[in-house]
Design a protein around this motif. Structure first.
Motif, PDB file in Angstrom:
ATOM      1  N   ASN A 170       0.497   6.617 -29.654  1.00  0.00           N
ATOM      2  CA  ASN A 170      -0.196   6.162 -30.859  1.00  0.00           C
ATOM      3  C   ASN A 170       0.754   5.499 -31.856  1.00  0.00           C
ATOM      4  OD1 ASN A 170      -2.722   7.074 -29.959  1.00  0.00           O
ATOM      5  ND2 ASN A 170      -2.341   9.130 -30.767  1.00  0.00           N
ATOM      6  N   ALA A 171       1.981   5.962 -31.902  1.00  0.00           N
ATOM      7  CA  ALA A 171       2.948   5.374 -32.837  1.00  0.00           C
ATOM      8  C   ALA A 171       3.268   3.936 -32.467  1.00  0.00           C
ATOM      9  CB  ALA A 171       4.212   6.217 -32.864  1.00  0.00           C
ATOM     10  N   LYS A 172       3.148   3.620 -31.185  1.00  0.00           N
ATOM     11  CA  LYS A 172       3.464   2.268 -30.713  1.00  0.00           C
ATOM     12  C   LYS A 172       2.208   1.466 -30.402  1.00  0.00           C
ATOM     13  CE  LYS A 172       7.892   3.605 -28.636  1.00  0.00           C
ATOM     14  NZ  LYS A 172       8.696   3.650 -27.375  1.00  0.00           N
ATOM     15  N   ASN A 173       1.025   2.056 -30.641  1.00  0.00           N
ATOM     16  CA  ASN A 173      -0.238   1.375 -30.330  1.00  0.00           C
ATOM     17  C   ASN A 173      -0.237   0.859 -28.892  1.00  0.00           C
ATOM     18  OD1 ASN A 173      -1.419   1.719 -32.928  1.00  0.00           O
ATOM     19  ND2 ASN A 173      -0.166   0.028 -33.689  1.00  0.00           N
ATOM     20  N   THR A 174       0.221   1.690 -28.004  1.00  0.00           N
ATOM     21  CA  THR A 174       0.394   1.300 -26.606  1.00  0.00           C
ATOM     22  C   THR A 174      -0.335   2.278 -25.685  1.00  0.00           C
ATOM     23  OG1 THR A 174       2.555   0.323 -27.095  1.00  0.00           O
ATOM     24  CG2 THR A 174       2.080   0.844 -24.789  1.00  0.00           C
ATOM     25  N   VAL A 175      -0.957   1.717 -24.663  1.00  0.00           N
ATOM     26  CA  VAL A 175      -1.597   2.516 -23.631  1.00  0.00           C
ATOM     27  C   VAL A 175      -0.980   2.149 -22.289  1.00  0.00           C
ATOM     28  CG1 VAL A 175      -3.511   0.874 -23.339  1.00  0.00           C
ATOM     29  CG2 VAL A 175      -3.803   3.277 -22.659  1.00  0.00           C
ATOM     30  N   TYR A 176      -0.830   3.153 -21.450  1.00  0.00           N
ATOM     31  CA  TYR A 176      -0.207   2.969 -20.149  1.00  0.00           C
ATOM     32  C   TYR A 176      -1.175   3.392 -19.042  1.00  0.00           C
ATOM     33  CZ  TYR A 176       3.905   3.204 -23.182  1.00  0.00           C
ATOM     34  OH  TYR A 176       4.816   3.007 -24.192  1.00  0.00           O
ATOM     35  N   LEU A 177      -0.961   2.823 -17.872  1.00  0.00           N
ATOM     36  CA  LEU A 177      -1.685   3.264 -16.690  1.00  0.00           C
ATOM     37  C   LEU A 177      -0.677   3.369 -15.554  1.00  0.00           C
ATOM     38  CD1 LEU A 177      -4.514   4.010 -15.566  1.00  0.00           C
ATOM     39  CD2 LEU A 177      -4.626   1.656 -14.697  1.00  0.00           C
ATOM     40  N   GLN A 178      -0.358   4.590 -15.181  1.00  0.00           N
ATOM     41  CA  GLN A 178       0.509   4.825 -14.041  1.00  0.00           C
ATOM     42  C   GLN A 178      -0.352   4.897 -12.795  1.00  0.00           C
ATOM     43  OE1 GLN A 178       3.979   5.142 -13.823  1.00  0.00           O
ATOM     44  NE2 GLN A 178       3.584   5.133 -11.618  1.00  0.00           N
ATOM     45  N   MET A 179      -0.075   4.011 -11.847  1.00  0.00           N
ATOM     46  CA  MET A 179      -0.880   3.936 -10.640  1.00  0.00           C
ATOM     47  C   MET A 179      -0.005   4.266  -9.433  1.00  0.00           C
ATOM     48  SD  MET A 179      -3.150   0.528 -11.430  1.00  0.00           S
ATOM     49  CE  MET A 179      -1.749  -0.592 -11.336  1.00  0.00           C
ATOM     50  N   ASN A 180      -0.352   5.328  -8.753  1.00  0.00           N
ATOM     51  CA  ASN A 180       0.371   5.763  -7.569  1.00  0.00           C
ATOM     52  C   ASN A 180      -0.520   5.677  -6.340  1.00  0.00           C
ATOM     53  OD1 ASN A 180       2.578   6.463  -9.246  1.00  0.00           O
ATOM     54  ND2 ASN A 180       1.758   8.517  -9.571  1.00  0.00           N
ATOM     55  N   SER A 181       0.100   5.736  -5.192  1.00  0.00           N
ATOM     56  CA  SER A 181      -0.641   5.701  -3.925  1.00  0.00           C
ATOM     57  C   SER A 181      -1.643   4.553  -3.898  1.00  0.00           C
ATOM     58  CB  SER A 181      -1.363   7.031  -3.697  1.00  0.00           C
ATOM     59  OG  SER A 181      -0.457   8.110  -3.702  1.00  0.00           O
ATOM     60  N   LEU A 182      -1.167   3.387  -4.269  1.00  0.00           N
ATOM     61  CA  LEU A 182      -2.059   2.234  -4.367  1.00  0.00           C
ATOM     62  C   LEU A 182      -2.613   1.833  -3.009  1.00  0.00           C
ATOM     63  CD1 LEU A 182      -0.096   0.293  -7.072  1.00  0.00           C
ATOM     64  CD2 LEU A 182      -2.521   0.890  -7.212  1.00  0.00           C
ATOM     65  N   LYS A 183      -3.851   1.351  -3.048  1.00  0.00           N
ATOM     66  CA  LYS A 183      -4.562   0.930  -1.840  1.00  0.00           C
ATOM     67  C   LYS A 183      -4.939  -0.538  -1.971  1.00  0.00           C
ATOM     68  CE  LYS A 183      -6.744   5.516  -1.652  1.00  0.00           C
ATOM     69  NZ  LYS A 183      -8.043   6.233  -1.633  1.00  0.00           N
ATOM     70  N   PRO A 184      -5.146  -1.222  -0.856  1.00  0.00           N
ATOM     71  CA  PRO A 184      -5.581  -2.628  -0.948  1.00  0.00           C
ATOM     72  C   PRO A 184      -6.843  -2.805  -1.791  1.00  0.00           C
ATOM     73  CG  PRO A 184      -4.870  -2.138   1.270  1.00  0.00           C
ATOM     74  CD  PRO A 184      -4.866  -0.830   0.526  1.00  0.00           C
ATOM     75  N   GLU A 185      -7.722  -1.838  -1.777  1.00  0.00           N
ATOM     76  CA  GLU A 185      -8.947  -1.952  -2.570  1.00  0.00           C
ATOM     77  C   GLU A 185      -8.714  -1.804  -4.070  1.00  0.00           C
ATOM     78  OE1 GLU A 185      -8.410   0.060   0.087  1.00  0.00           O
ATOM     79  OE2 GLU A 185      -9.423   1.999  -0.160  1.00  0.00           O
ATOM     80  N   ASP A 186      -7.495  -1.491  -4.467  1.00  0.00           N
ATOM     81  CA  ASP A 186      -7.147  -1.481  -5.886  1.00  0.00           C
ATOM     82  C   ASP A 186      -6.793  -2.881  -6.394  1.00  0.00           C
ATOM     83  OD1 ASP A 186      -5.428   1.588  -5.277  1.00  0.00           O
ATOM     84  OD2 ASP A 186      -7.371   1.360  -6.269  1.00  0.00           O
ATOM     85  N   ALA A 216       0.842  -1.198   0.000  1.00  0.00           N
ATOM     86  CA  ALA A 216       0.000   0.000   0.000  1.00  0.00           C
ATOM     87  C   ALA A 216       0.877   1.248   0.000  1.00  0.00           C
ATOM     88  CB  ALA A 216      -0.923  -0.008   1.213  1.00  0.00           C
ATOM     89  N   GLY A 217       0.475   2.210  -0.827  1.00  0.00           N
ATOM     90  CA  GLY A 217       1.254   3.426  -0.976  1.00  0.00           C
ATOM     91  C   GLY A 217       2.248   3.378  -2.119  1.00  0.00           C
ATOM     92  N   GLY A 218       2.455   2.187  -2.658  1.00  0.00           N
ATOM     93  CA  GLY A 218       3.409   2.022  -3.738  1.00  0.00           C
ATOM     94  C   GLY A 218       2.823   2.365  -5.100  1.00  0.00           C
ATOM     95  N   SER A 219       3.625   2.107  -6.137  1.00  0.00           N
ATOM     96  CA  SER A 219       3.241   2.441  -7.497  1.00  0.00           C
ATOM     97  C   SER A 219       3.489   1.271  -8.444  1.00  0.00           C
ATOM     98  CB  SER A 219       4.050   3.649  -7.998  1.00  0.00           C
ATOM     99  OG  SER A 219       3.811   4.800  -7.213  1.00  0.00           O
ATOM    100  N   LEU A 220       2.707   1.236  -9.484  1.00  0.00           N
ATOM    101  CA  LEU A 220       2.903   0.301 -10.578  1.00  0.00           C
ATOM    102  C   LEU A 220       2.556   1.003 -11.880  1.00  0.00           C
ATOM    103  CD1 LEU A 220       1.296  -3.075  -9.367  1.00  0.00           C
ATOM    104  CD2 LEU A 220       3.725  -2.658  -9.782  1.00  0.00           C
ATOM    105  N   ARG A 221       3.187   0.540 -12.957  1.00  0.00           N
ATOM    106  CA  ARG A 221       2.845   1.063 -14.279  1.00  0.00           C
ATOM    107  C   ARG A 221       2.449  -0.095 -15.173  1.00  0.00           C
ATOM    108  NH1 ARG A 221       6.498   3.374 -19.165  1.00  0.00           N
ATOM    109  NH2 ARG A 221       5.126   5.043 -19.915  1.00  0.00           N
ATOM    110  N   LEU A 222       1.228  -0.072 -15.638  1.00  0.00           N
ATOM    111  CA  LEU A 222       0.733  -1.088 -16.561  1.00  0.00           C
ATOM    112  C   LEU A 222       0.926  -0.612 -17.996  1.00  0.00           C
ATOM    113  CD1 LEU A 222      -2.646  -2.079 -14.847  1.00  0.00           C
ATOM    114  CD2 LEU A 222      -0.332  -2.915 -14.369  1.00  0.00           C
ATOM    115  N   SER A 223       1.233  -1.574 -18.858  1.00  0.00           N
ATOM    116  CA  SER A 223       1.371  -1.282 -20.281  1.00  0.00           C
ATOM    117  C   SER A 223       0.518  -2.260 -21.070  1.00  0.00           C
ATOM    118  CB  SER A 223       2.832  -1.429 -20.728  1.00  0.00           C
ATOM    119  OG  SER A 223       3.670  -0.544 -20.029  1.00  0.00           O
ATOM    120  N   CYS A 224       0.067  -1.831 -22.217  1.00  0.00           N
ATOM    121  CA  CYS A 224      -0.728  -2.692 -23.091  1.00  0.00           C
ATOM    122  C   CYS A 224      -0.388  -2.348 -24.530  1.00  0.00           C
ATOM    123  CB  CYS A 224      -2.206  -2.500 -22.822  1.00  0.00           C
ATOM    124  SG  CYS A 224      -3.287  -3.364 -23.986  1.00  0.00           S
TER     125      CYS A 224
END
Length: 115
Positions: free
Chosen positions: A73-89, A14-22
């Motif tokens: 768009n050039a890489k057809n990629t979407v990201y989600l930067q997630m900060n201050s993560l909580k257990p309910e995430d 909790a409180g940490g960060s992750l970055r998702l890529s697609c």
């Protein structure tokens, strides 16, 4: 057909960060909206954030101020930067794109947030 491959999930405190890529591949002609949904155990799938081809984004209330969606768009990629993560995430996070009025889904990546 469009294939979506997500990465970046994992276990974080909790409180940490992750970055998702697609990354989207396959028969890509025109990708419009790209986004992220999530599904926690026993709950329905819900929107987290989405972004249009023009860069306009919107977020679920639970994500506002903590998560940031972006796309290359050039890489057809979407990201989600997630900060201050909580257990309910904690949930499986799914990437989605809309191309030629058809919606495609990734296989999902698990995000676990510990206390």
């Amino acid at each position: 057909q469009v294939q979506l491959v997500e990465s970046g999930g994992g276990l974080v405190q909790a409180g940490g960060s992750l970055r998702l890529s697609c990354v989207a591949s396959g028969s890509i002609f025109s990708i419009n909206t790209m986004g992220w949904y999530r599904q926690a155990p026993g709950k329905p799938r819900e929107l987290v954030a989405r972004i249009t081809s023009g860069g306009n984004s919107n977020y679920a209330d639970s994500a506002k101020g903590r998560f940031t969606i972006s796309r290359d768009n050039a890489k057809n990629t979407v990201y989600l930067q997630m900060n201050s993560l909580k257990p309910e995430d904690t949930a499986v996070y799914y990437c989605t794109v809309v191309s030629l009025a058809k919606q495609y889904w990734g296989q999902g990546t698990l995000v676990t947030v510990s206390e």
